[in-house]
Design an enzyme around this catalytic site. Structure first.
Site, PDB file in Angstrom:
ATOM      1  CG  ASN A   1      -1.544   1.026   1.582  1.00  0.00           C
ATOM      2  OD1 ASN A   1      -1.841   2.120   0.383  1.00  0.00           O
ATOM      3  ND2 ASN A   1      -2.332   1.568   2.538  1.00  0.00           N
TER       4      ASN A   1
ATOM      5  CE  LYS B   1       0.133   3.411   4.637  1.00  0.00           C
ATOM      6  NZ  LYS B   1      -0.102   3.521   6.177  1.00  0.00           N
TER       7      LYS B   1
ATOM      8  CG  HIS C   1      -5.772   2.088   4.804  1.00  0.00           C
ATOM      9  ND1 HIS C   1      -5.541   3.353   5.797  1.00  0.00           N
ATOM     10  CD2 HIS C   1      -4.864   1.362   4.775  1.00  0.00           C
ATOM     11  CE1 HIS C   1      -4.110   3.028   6.360  1.00  0.00           C
ATOM     12  NE2 HIS C   1      -3.717   1.679   5.752  1.00  0.00           N
TER      13      HIS C   1
ATOM     14  CD  GLU D   1      -3.093   5.803   6.497  1.00  0.00           C
ATOM     15  OE1 GLU D   1      -2.969   5.911   5.252  1.00  0.00           O
ATOM     16  OE2 GLU D   1      -2.170   5.226   7.203  1.00  0.00           O
TER      17      GLU D   1
ATOM     18  CD  GLU E   1      -3.499  -2.161   7.083  1.00  0.00           C
ATOM     19  OE1 GLU E   1      -2.598  -2.416   6.753  1.00  0.00           O
ATOM     20  OE2 GLU E   1      -4.385  -1.130   6.919  1.00  0.00           O
TER      21      GLU E   1
ATOM     22  N   GLY F   1       2.200   2.441  10.759  1.00  0.00           N
ATOM     23  CA  GLY F   1       3.289   3.444  10.467  1.00  0.00           C
ATOM     24  C   GLY F   1       3.813   3.983  11.903  1.00  0.00           C
TER      25      GLY F   1
ATOM     26  CB  SER G   1       4.913  -1.534  12.181  1.00  0.00           C
ATOM     27  OG  SER G   1       4.488  -0.158  12.434  1.00  0.00           O
TER      28      SER G   1
HETATM   29  P1  PGA Z   1       2.621   0.634   7.630  1.00  0.00           P
HETATM   30  O1  PGA Z   1       1.187   0.678   6.944  1.00  0.00           O
HETATM   31  O2  PGA Z   1       3.156  -0.902   7.215  1.00  0.00           O
HETATM   32  O3  PGA Z   1       3.490   1.484   7.088  1.00  0.00           O
HETATM   33  O4  PGA Z   1       2.437   0.410   9.084  1.00  0.00           O
HETATM   34  C1  PGA Z   1       0.128  -0.446   6.798  1.00  0.00           C
HETATM   35  C2  PGA Z   1      -1.013   0.078   6.181  1.00  0.00           C
HETATM   36  O5  PGA Z   1      -1.388   1.130   6.720  1.00  0.00           O
HETATM   37  O6  PGA Z   1      -1.431  -0.506   5.130  1.00  0.00           O
END
Ligand code: PGA
Length: 251
Positions: free
Chosen positions: A9, A11, A96, A98, A168, A174, A214
């Site tokens: 992903n 982003k 997601h 976000e 998630e 992140g 992460s």
């Molecule tokens: P990350 O993000 O691996 O940077 O923690 C995962 C995601 O949001 O899909």
């Protein structure tokens, strides 16, 4: 049986030339290596067409990070599921955290998005997960169950069988703070039971449930070794081909 999948992903990262170069690098790595899982990258809308032309979709699937909750028309700035499908992409991340957190996506809008994605032959990668407060107050199993019920349980068993889930935990995205493999397994087993209670054991056993938050080369193998963890949705570590391939190789 369900597939193991590693999905990136990206982003809101990379320009088009940078993204095309990264996608090509990942595709080339995969061409010379027999991965034990399906591999997908989900990229910004602007990147879909050129990335599609730069990769070999026999080894690397392509997806978008979102799509609109309407079919077409006067929705300035939106990108429909049909538009995404017309680029050659086969997947779309939906819900997601976000998107839920910063763009007010609700289960109601997500039901529309899932319907449109499926109508257009896209495979939704549907994200669920609790925030830190819900992890700490112990309501996380209920929260995730409700996200699945409200977002997906209006689908038929046949439709549900086309959906990939991604657990998630928001507190792990992140932040460098990964859920432990045991925390992930407990939740994934809970998710699979939730699906089984609604659609039966066969549908539940055939559903791929990815872990995200992460995930990196150093912890992927331990997470993927868990029986109900069928791969990962990878943010930060999908932006470097070597890191992403390190996670693919964890299978
Ligand atoms: P990350 O993000 O691996 O940077 O923690 C995962 C995601 O949001 O899909």
């Amino acid at each position: 049986m369900r597939k193991n999948i590693v999905a990136g992903n990206w982003k809101m990262n990379t320009t088009v030339p940078e993204g095309v170069a990264l996608a090509k690098e990942v595709s080339d790595c995969l061409a010379g290596f027999k991965a034990n899982c399906d591999v997908v990258i989900c990229v910004p809308f602007t990147h879909l067409v050129p990335v599609c032309g730069a990769i070999d979709q026999a080894v690397l699937g392509l997806g978008a990070e979102n799509c609109a909750d309407h079919k077409s028309g006067a929705y300035t700035g939106e990108v429909s599921a049909a538009m995404v499908a017309s680029t050659g992409a086969k997947y779309v991340i939906l819900g997601h955290s976000e998107r839920r957190q910063y763009y007010g996506e609700t289960s109601e809008t997500l039901r529309e998005k899932v319907a449109l994605a499926l109508e257009n032959g896209l495979t939704p990668i549907f994200c669920i997960g609790e925030v830190l407060e819900e992890r700490e107050n112990g309501s996380y199993n209920e929260v995730v169950k409700k996200q699945i019920e409200d977002g997906l349980f209006n689908r038929s068993a046949e439709d549900f069988g086309k959906i990939i889930l991604a657990y998630e935990p928001v507190w792990a995205i992140g932040t460098g703070k990964t859920a432990t493999a045991d925390q992930a397994e407990d939740m994934h087993a809970h998710i699979r039971k939730t699906i089984a209670d609604k659609y039966g054991k066969e549908v539940a056993d055939n559903t791929s449930i990815l872990y995200g938050g992460s995930c990196k080369p150093s912890n992927a193998a331990e997470l993927f070794a868990k029986p109900d963890v069928d791969g990962g949705l990878i943010g930060g570590a999908s932006l470097k081909a070597a890191d992403f391939m390190g996670i693919v190789k964890a299978f």
